[in-house]
Design an enzyme around this catalytic site. Structure first.
Site, PDB file in Angstrom:
ATOM      1  N   VAL A 139       0.835  -1.201   0.000  1.00 22.03           N
ATOM      2  CA  VAL A 139       0.000   0.000   0.000  1.00 22.03           C
ATOM      3  C   VAL A 139       0.870   1.251   0.000  1.00 22.03           C
ATOM      4  CG1 VAL A 139      -1.894  -1.141   1.210  1.00 22.03           C
ATOM      5  CG2 VAL A 139      -0.212   0.139   2.532  1.00 22.03           C
ATOM      6  N   ASP A 140       2.154   1.109   0.298  1.00 26.39           N
ATOM      7  CA  ASP A 140       3.045   2.270   0.388  1.00 26.39           C
ATOM      8  C   ASP A 140       3.504   2.775  -0.974  1.00 26.39           C
ATOM      9  OD1 ASP A 140       3.016   2.386   3.195  1.00 26.39           O
ATOM     10  OD2 ASP A 140       4.523   0.808   3.323  1.00 26.39           O
ATOM     11  N   GLU A 243       2.552   8.938   8.631  1.00 30.20           N
ATOM     12  CA  GLU A 243       3.047   8.411   9.906  1.00 30.20           C
ATOM     13  C   GLU A 243       4.559   8.546  10.019  1.00 30.20           C
ATOM     14  OE1 GLU A 243       2.373   4.205  10.180  1.00 30.20           O
ATOM     15  OE2 GLU A 243       3.395   3.762   8.298  1.00 30.20           O
TER      16      GLU A 243
END
Length: 417
Positions: A139-140, A243
């Site tokens: 997903v990154d 994050e």
């Protein structure tokens, strides 16, 4: 053609990793190839816990394409170098030999590509006929060579839609309630998901008003000044923060006690709550924040059709490459054009993918560091296009499949570290 194909999932799962698995199994079945799956990824291979996918019906395999999670289980187990972890690699080879595994497909990110590459080298050293294929997933969106990563498009769509919907909520309440809302996006070193949040708005006054990228150092004084400016101008401020943002000295803003995960990465999470606290204490504004965490990668109900199609395409190509003997290769996505959006699958050497990290290009980040550019929007928008909802039951819940996952009979002694 004789031999068995072994498929395993690695690292954090995505909304469409099972779609890749479904495509792998379907393509192998069409070619009369038996598929085993590692239970909980490479860990299951080491333990000789191999799932016999031939026991699953064609309908169950088709249903995998709309089921989130990791159908066979995944794991965060990083293998070291061939020299440092030789016992583990030789155990893998022993399991392959015992079950006549001639094709190994490892579905994961950078570390998984590295493992597949090392296994291919060990097999060559022992003159064992094994073709290793890395299958992209994350997903990154930080894998090198490939234009984008299967899994990212759906997580990006979830992020953009969530930010848009939350912004409408905040706008409705800003007069007497919340003035600042902080949304935390996944992304340790690369700000792709945070950037995807930028698709929620199109003008300077549309949310998100500020995006914090790990590619740019976090300057608290400037951030707070920007928040106040937006609130004064618009009436409220929506922030999307990766994050992985760091201060100028390189320290993570959100470092959860310095803990490490199995890959040796600092355990992150909590940057939104930290930023919310600083805004409240420094500016005296009412703040709400959210940490979607796993929701970003498990929201199959909001999957991107583009992402689903690409996830299945790399799975099908992985089998085709394996059966052609294209060792140490990964099927990657190549963008042919932006408008209309067109793409194709092509092979790439694992050596060019393994342990290489693709970060956001400087040209994708606005000059002030707090938003995305037109170039970023041009790249991102096609990846979240199209809807591919799962079938829903009368109870209003999606009909997700749960496989039987029977383990084949073991042929080796128990594995002990």
């Amino acid at each position: 053609m004789s031999g068995t194909l072994l498929y395993a999932q690695s690292g954090g799962v995505t909304a469409v990793i099972n779609a890749t698995a479904a495509a792998v199994i379907a393509e192998a079945r069409a070619r009369k190839i038996k598929v085993l799956a590692g239970r909980n990824g490479i860990l299951g291979v080491l333990r000789e816990e191999l799932i016999d996918t031939t026991k699953e019906s064609a309908a169950a395999i088709r249903a995998l394409a709309h089921t989130p999670g990791g159908a066979f289980g995944s794991c965060r187990v990083k293998l070291k170098s061939l020299e440092a972890d030789r016992a583990r690699y030789e155990r893998l080879l022993a399991v392959f030999k015992a079950h006549d595994v001639r094709w190994f497909l490892y579905n994961g990110g950078n570390d998984s590509a590295d493992t597949a590459l090392k296994v291919s080298k060990l097999a060559a050293e022992f003159d064992y006929p094994l073709t290793c294929i890395g299958v992209p997933k994350t997903v990154d969106n930080d894998l090198a060579v490939t234009d984008c990563c299967p899994g990212f498009g759906s997580a990006a769509k979830y992020t953009a839609v969530s930010v848009r919907e939350c912004a409408l909520d905040v706008a409705a309440m800003a007069e007497t309630s919340t003035k600042v809302f902080v949304y935390e996006a996944m992304g340790r070193h690369a700000g792709w998901l945070a950037a995807a949040g930028g698709l929620a708005g199109k003008t300077a006054d549309d949310a998100p008003h500020l995006i914090l990228f790990p590619e740019r150092p976090y300057d608290e004084a400037d951030f707070l000044k920007q928040v106040k400016r937006v609130v004064d101008r618009v009436g409220y401020c929506v922030v999307v923060a990766s994050e992985g943002i760091r201060t100028a000295d390189g320290n993570f803003v959100a470092d959860a006690g310095g803990n490490k995960d199995s890959f040796g990465h600092t355990q992150l999470g909590g940057v939104a709550s930290f930023l919310a606290g600083r805004v409240k204490d420094s500016l005296g504004l009412k703040v709400h924040w959210t940490l979607p965490d796993y929701l970003q990668r498990s929201a199959r109900h909001l999957a991107s059709k583009t992402d689903l199609e690409q996830a299945m395409a790399v799975g099908k190509a992985a089998v085709q490459y394996a059966l052609k003997g294209m060792n140490a290769t990964m099927p990657v996505i190549k963008r042919i054009s932006d408008s209309p959006y067109r793409w194709k699958i092509e092979p790439a050497p694992l050596e060019k993918v393994a342990n290489h990290e693709k970060k956001m290009p400087a040209g994708f980040i606005r000059k002030d560091g707090y938003g995305i550019t037109a170039a970023a929007r041009k790249y991102l928008e096609p990846l979240i296009r199209g809807e591919a909802p799962p079938p829903y039951g009368r109870d209003g819940i999606p009909n997700y499949v749960e496989l039987k996952n029977p383990i084949v009979r073991r042929k080796l002694a128990d594995w002990k570290e």
